[in-house]
Design an enzyme around this catalytic site. Structure first.
Site, PDB file in Angstrom:
ATOM      1  N   ALA A  99      37.180  23.501   3.283  1.00 30.78           N
ATOM      2  CA  ALA A  99      38.563  23.067   3.469  1.00 30.78           C
ATOM      3  C   ALA A  99      39.395  23.434   2.251  1.00 30.78           C
ATOM      4  CB  ALA A  99      38.638  21.560   3.701  1.00 30.78           C
ATOM      5  N   ASP A 100      40.566  23.975   2.527  1.00 31.77           N
ATOM      6  CA  ASP A 100      41.533  24.197   1.453  1.00 31.77           C
ATOM      7  C   ASP A 100      42.416  22.987   1.251  1.00 31.77           C
ATOM      8  OD1 ASP A 100      41.684  27.276   0.511  1.00 31.77           O
ATOM      9  OD2 ASP A 100      40.902  27.094   2.538  1.00 31.77           O
ATOM     10  N   ARG A 101      42.591  22.215   2.306  1.00 27.85           N
ATOM     11  CA  ARG A 101      43.402  20.993   2.178  1.00 27.85           C
ATOM     12  C   ARG A 101      43.042  20.054   3.328  1.00 27.85           C
ATOM     13  NH1 ARG A 101      48.980  20.016  -0.106  1.00 27.85           N
ATOM     14  NH2 ARG A 101      48.800  22.157  -0.821  1.00 27.85           N
TER      15      ARG A 101
END
Length: 820
Positions: free
Chosen positions: A267-269
């Site tokens: 996940a990036d965010r």
């Protein structure tokens, strides 16, 4: 997947010029896959666009080169060069510039904010001067190095938590192992080692619970086929590469035969409700997983969780250049199938005139996600179908993102959000729900120096924290012992449950202890290591035996923190009425008890209490009793003995009278004398704390004096001190009729109520300020830590001591409130 742990760790690694020395060696476990080679003043990054056929490192020395490096996806890392500037403003401007290199990923943003806090903290400590350049930058880069060191440990924890959750979901065994599919690259090329989603796969493989790993090629830029497949082959993990569009067929045809149990992605965010931004194609995999009954798991460090953004609609999605979709480059394949790494070619794979939409990420709705695995534990949705990250991020659940906050406001927000009114679910059965707020409050108190007569700051801090915990708080200014001394004001802190509460005292249980400490100030530490106020501590993962040290960590800020935590927990649970208790934290206990005495005197103020002096139901006092309930302590009195003499030449002692000789004889008699004893309290003891006298070695001393502290073991609270004082006067008169005794007010032994089930009892030899509180009500004495270290350089106690004290105070307060 743009996992930016390496980025956040390296956001300041080139902050120091070449004259700095020291090399960070953290990645030896993965020597052939190190994404970064770093020594202070020099940074080499692995060009991942040349993988898997060629290993080439680029040297990065400026922020502009770093920006281009990460923007072009040569590496998922972002170094920062600051060779010629040393101002805080310049540091922050460079960090803000690099932040734009990857706008979707919150991990980088949080790292930059933490580094800003480190720089601002240096400034707050008076280091922001030209001559302090090395100190500022060293402090700053140390913060970045700490981020990298923690990242490797966090990745390993994510792997363990994720593997354990999946094993539990499917009852996986070496005889019935799982197969999984992963998307993009989340291994040691994207992190400081081990990886996140790929870290879970590694752990499953190491535990012989993995049957097979499938990886997608992952558009854009084929990070799955170029990088993840390379890592899987290198690790010897059985794996198969598929295109992004083959996942549906894979599940339909091979799910049962291969026991495909999960899609695991990074996940990036991750935003507050659990919506997750990740490499384009993740959303489609989540839909397919749900349709085919396959678990969908997100592996993300807590630094990738954005609590400021409520839903995925608030995530900025980065778009890539059209050529990344219509062209591809790589090593040349010879006619015989061999790879010629000395030659590369870029070829068109689509008509170059076609329009292109090339988002790098998509957002997967939280409804399609089964679990989010962090380094602090696995978070699953509650009965309401929502994710609640308070169990792994209690310190940020209320604060949200730290981006843009000052160091002061961030620390204040952390403290308030970790307060006991926000009791969280335990991360494991062995960690109580109040662990983080308790230890955070304790740390905040110890970090404030509050030596007697200088307690103003800690009083103001307590006021703010208790107000945030929904108490009505009043500050009662207490005069200094020396009214002519120029010192800031200091306060007793009085707190009633509930904002706007009725400030009554009648029939309430007073929960009280002191906030002053003895000198000198000793900084806060854990396990013999000093912890700066700006450092993050993962309290949830501390061992119960971890030792917390610092001045006041035992006497008596441990009692403050545990009393507040216990009382608030009881009130929140409805275990005691909200009008049954009042909290009081006083000053000056260590030098005479003026704070509690001042509070007691104020209760006789007819203007404030026109109906007469309030009558407390009981008082619970905090002192170090090793979590035993004290049945009593010795009384005490103190003061000076002064001897008068006659000066003269030391060669003719018969011509004078030595005051020091008289004093020494008197003290010898006093120390050898039986001043009284009792079965309950033992012997009355005398301590000679100070000796003063004389003018020179060859001069007969005309005056000498000693300050004594006497622990009284006879009589009762009212008579004991007078009995002992009279005995001392009689002894002194036998030695010399010119000896003077000047003792202040004292008291005899103090008795406490101690008949409470479940408590071990004790008699303590020290005194307290309890006699300063007038009133005919039951009194109790209890608290964590040992008095034997309370005033020593090794003052400290364990996490378990503090947690046991919370439980003890909860039982004690409830017992006292309910007593008839």
């Amino acid at each position: 997947m743009e996992q930016l742990f390496t980025a956040r760790a390296l956001a300041a690694f080139l902050v120091l010029p070449s004259w700095h020395v020291g090399t960070l060696e953290l990645l030896k476990k993965y020597p052939t896959k190190i994404a970064i080679k770093y020594s202070r003043g020099k940074l080499l990054v692995l060009d991942q666009l040349r993988l898997p056929h060629e290993h080439h490192y680029d040297e990065i020395s400026t922020a502009e080169e770093a920006f281009d490096c990460i923007r072009s996806m040569r590496v998922r890392a972002v170094p920062l060069g600051l060779f010629s500037k040393d101002t805080i403003a310049y540091i922050e401007s460079r960090l803000d510039y690099l932040k734009e290199s990857r706008p979707t990923a919150v991990d980088l943003s949080n790292a930059i904010s933490l580094l800003k806090l480190a720089a601002r903290a240096a400034k707050l400590e008076g280091l922001a001067h030209p001559e302090a350049k090395e100190t500022i930058l060293s402090s700053y880069i140390e913060a970045a190095e700490n981020i990298l060191a923690r990242d490797l440990e966090n990745n390993t924890s994510i792997g363990s938590f994720g593997a354990a959750w999946l094993q539990q979901q499917y009852n996986a065994t070496p005889d019935r192992p799982l197969s999984v599919l992963t998307h993009c690259n989340t291994g040691s090329l994207a992190t400081s080692g081990h990886g996140t989603a790929l870290g879970i796969i590694r752990t499953l493989h190491a535990q012989k619970l993995l049957k097979h790993a499938y990886c997608t090629e992952t558009r854009p830029y084929n990070q799955g086929s170029r990088l993840t497949s390379f890592e899987l082959v290198f690790e010897g993990i059985p794996a198969t590469l598929v295109t992004d569009s083959m996942a549906a067929a894979l599940f339909a045809l091979h799910r049962e035969r291969m026991n495909i149990g999960a899609v695991i992605v990074g996940a990036d965010r991750v935003v507050r409700n659990g919506d997750t931004a990740n490499k384009i194609g993740t959303y489609a995999l989540a839909v397919l997983a749900r349709h085919h009954g396959v678990k969908f798991v997100v592996a993300a460090p807590t630094t990738s969780i954005d609590l400021e953004t409520e839903t995925g609609e608030g995530i900025k999605i980065e778009e890539r250049k059209p050529e990344e979709l219509t062209q591809i480059s790589g090593a040349v394949v010879n006619a015989d199938g061999s790879i010629d790494t000395s030659r590369t070619a870029r070829v068109a794979i689509a008509d170059q005139r076609i329009g292109v939409w090339n988002p790098a990420f998509d957002v997967t709705p939280h409804a399609l996600i089964d679990a989010i695995v962090t380094e602090r534990g696995t978070v699953v949705k509650g009965a309401d179908g929502k994710f609640n990250f308070s169990q792994v991020l209690p310190e940020r659940w209320r604060c949200g993102s730290i981006s843009g906050m000052t160091s002061f406001s961030f620390v204040q927000c952390l403290l308030s959000s970790q307060g006991p009114r926000r009791l969280i679910q335990p991360i494991s059965p062995f960690v109580p729900s109040y662990r983080v707020p308790l230890l955070s409050l304790h740390r905040a108190l110890v970090n404030v120096s509050s030596i007697s007569q200088s307690e103003g700051d800690v009083g103001l801090l307590l006021k703010d924290l208790l107000t945030d915990l929904n108490y009505t708080v009043s500050l009662q200014q207490v005069p200094l012992e020396d009214p002519d001394e120029d010192a800031p004001p200091r306060y007793n802190v009085i707190a009633w449950p509930d904002s706007g509460a009725n400030r009554t005292l009648d029939n309430r249980v007073l929960i009280t202890t002191h906030i002053d400490v003895v000198p000198p100030y000793v900084p806060y530490g854990i396990n013999n290591k000093t912890i700066p106020p700006t450092d993050t501590v993962d309290f949830a993962r501390l061992a119960p035996t971890a030792r917390i040290s610092g001045r006041g960590s035992v006497d008596a800020k441990a009692s403050v923190a545990t009393q507040v935590t216990a009382a608030t927990a009881l009130l929140e649970a409805g275990a005691i009425p909200r009008d049954s208790v009042v909290l009081l934290f006083v000053v000056s206990e260590e030098i005479g008890g003026k704070g509690l005495g001042h509070f007691s005197d104020s209760l006789s103020n007819t203007t404030e209490y026109p109906a007469g002096r309030p009558q407390l139901k009981a008082s619970v006092h905090g002192e170090p009793t090793e979590n035993k309930l004290a049945c009593g302590h010795k009384g005490g009195t103190s003061g000076w003995i002064t001897a008068r003499g006659k000066a003269g030449h030391s060669g003719y002692p018969e011509q004078g009278k030595s005051a020091t000789a008289v004093l020494i004889r008197a003290l010898n008699r006093l120390l050898d004398a039986d001043l009284g004893s009792s079965e309950q309290y033992g012997n009355t003891t005398v301590n000679v704390g100070i000796l003063e006298g004389g003018v020179a070695a060859n001069v007969i001393a005309p005056e000498a004096r000693a300050r004594l502290s006497v622990r009284v073991a006879v009589g009762n609270q009212t008579t004991g001190a007078d009995i002992v004082t009279e005995r001392i006067e009689n002894l002194l008169s036998e030695v010399d009729d010119e000896l003077e005794l000047d003792f202040g007010e004292g008291n005899g032994p103090v008795q406490f109520a101690c008949d409470v089930d479940g408590f071990e009892t004790v008699i303590v030899n020290y005194g307290t300020d309890v006699p300063k509180l007038e009133g005919d009500h039951p009194r109790y004495l209890y608290g964590p830590g040992s008095i034997l270290v309370a005033h020593a350089d090794n003052e400290g106690l364990t996490v378990k001591d503090l947690e046991d004290a919370v439980e003890g105070y909860k039982r004690l307060i409830k017992h006292v409130v309910e007593a008839e």
